[in-house]
Motif scaffolding. Structure first.
Motif, PDB file in Angstrom:
ATOM      1  N   UNK A 118      59.397 -19.648 -81.227  1.00 48.35           N
ATOM      2  CA  UNK A 118      57.998 -19.453 -81.242  1.00 48.35           C
ATOM      3  C   UNK A 118      57.963 -17.908 -81.718  1.00 48.35           C
ATOM      4  N   UNK A 119      57.555 -17.535 -82.853  1.00 45.61           N
ATOM      5  CA  UNK A 119      57.565 -16.161 -83.095  1.00 45.61           C
ATOM      6  C   UNK A 119      55.767 -15.724 -83.498  1.00 45.61           C
ATOM      7  N   UNK A 165      70.362 -13.238 -84.168  1.00 40.69           N
ATOM      8  CA  UNK A 165      70.675 -11.986 -84.482  1.00 40.69           C
ATOM      9  C   UNK A 165      70.303 -11.867 -85.989  1.00 40.69           C
ATOM     10  N   UNK A 166      70.545 -12.505 -87.027  1.00 39.22           N
ATOM     11  CA  UNK A 166      69.958 -12.577 -88.329  1.00 39.22           C
ATOM     12  C   UNK A 166      68.430 -12.342 -88.322  1.00 39.22           C
ATOM     13  N   UNK A 167      67.843 -13.088 -87.521  1.00 39.28           N
ATOM     14  CA  UNK A 167      66.204 -13.121 -87.386  1.00 39.28           C
ATOM     15  C   UNK A 167      65.811 -11.780 -86.995  1.00 39.28           C
ATOM     16  N   UNK A 168      66.450 -11.203 -86.069  1.00 34.47           N
ATOM     17  CA  UNK A 168      66.087 -10.139 -85.648  1.00 34.47           C
ATOM     18  C   UNK A 168      66.390  -8.693 -86.480  1.00 34.47           C
ATOM     19  N   UNK A 169      67.366  -8.996 -87.362  1.00 36.32           N
ATOM     20  CA  UNK A 169      67.522  -7.752 -88.231  1.00 36.32           C
ATOM     21  C   UNK A 169      66.751  -7.819 -89.646  1.00 36.32           C
ATOM     22  N   UNK A 194      64.125 -10.595 -90.500  1.00 36.20           N
ATOM     23  CA  UNK A 194      62.867 -11.212 -90.634  1.00 36.20           C
ATOM     24  C   UNK A 194      61.769 -10.203 -89.821  1.00 36.20           C
ATOM     25  N   UNK A 195      60.360 -10.270 -90.373  1.00 31.43           N
ATOM     26  CA  UNK A 195      59.385  -9.419 -89.577  1.00 31.43           C
ATOM     27  C   UNK A 195      58.814 -10.075 -88.506  1.00 31.43           C
ATOM     28  N   UNK A 196      58.730 -11.261 -88.203  1.00 33.96           N
ATOM     29  CA  UNK A 196      58.004 -11.929 -87.081  1.00 33.96           C
ATOM     30  C   UNK A 196      59.032 -11.899 -85.843  1.00 33.96           C
ATOM     31  N   UNK A 197      58.233 -10.896 -84.943  1.00 31.57           N
ATOM     32  CA  UNK A 197      59.324 -10.962 -83.634  1.00 31.57           C
ATOM     33  C   UNK A 197      59.105 -12.215 -82.860  1.00 31.57           C
ATOM     34  N   UNK A 198      60.265 -12.470 -82.177  1.00 34.49           N
ATOM     35  CA  UNK A 198      60.507 -13.862 -81.551  1.00 34.49           C
ATOM     36  C   UNK A 198      59.741 -13.626 -80.159  1.00 34.49           C
ATOM     37  N   UNK A 199      58.983 -14.781 -79.803  1.00 35.24           N
ATOM     38  CA  UNK A 199      58.234 -14.934 -78.616  1.00 35.24           C
ATOM     39  C   UNK A 199      59.039 -15.605 -77.516  1.00 35.24           C
TER      40      UNK A 199
END
Length: 90
Positions: free
Chosen positions: A22-23, A54-58, A60-65
């Protein structure tokens, strides 16, 4: 010559892992979106999922919920044993 990277397999101890991520939407941070990720991964350390997050955080723009993980070792039938006696409690 190119070296082929060995893909993970069931034989190496990998099994299917599913993660529901969920983001927050970048343009509408009060809204949540769902992303489903599936990959062969090693339980309980889940290195492939950690790499993806880790790829998502670096990148993509949508922060993970939140992240919910499903794996066959988390969802499996309970081991049943026969009982040789019975105890009654009042």
């Amino acid at each position: 010559m190119a070296t082929l990277k060995k893909r993970p397999s069931w034989i190496d101890g990998y099994s299917l892992t599913t993660a529901e991520i969920l983001y927050h939407l970048p343009d509408y941070p009060h809204l949540l979106q769902t992303f489903i990720w599936q990959q062969l991964d090693l339980f309980p350390h889940l290195p492939e999922l950690k790499k993806f997050l880790a790829f998502w955080q670096t990148t993509l723009d949508g922060p993970v919920h939140s992240v919910t993980v499903m794996h066959r070792q988390l969802i499996k039938p309970a081991d049943l044993r026969t009982v040789s006696g019975e105890f009654l409690l009042h």
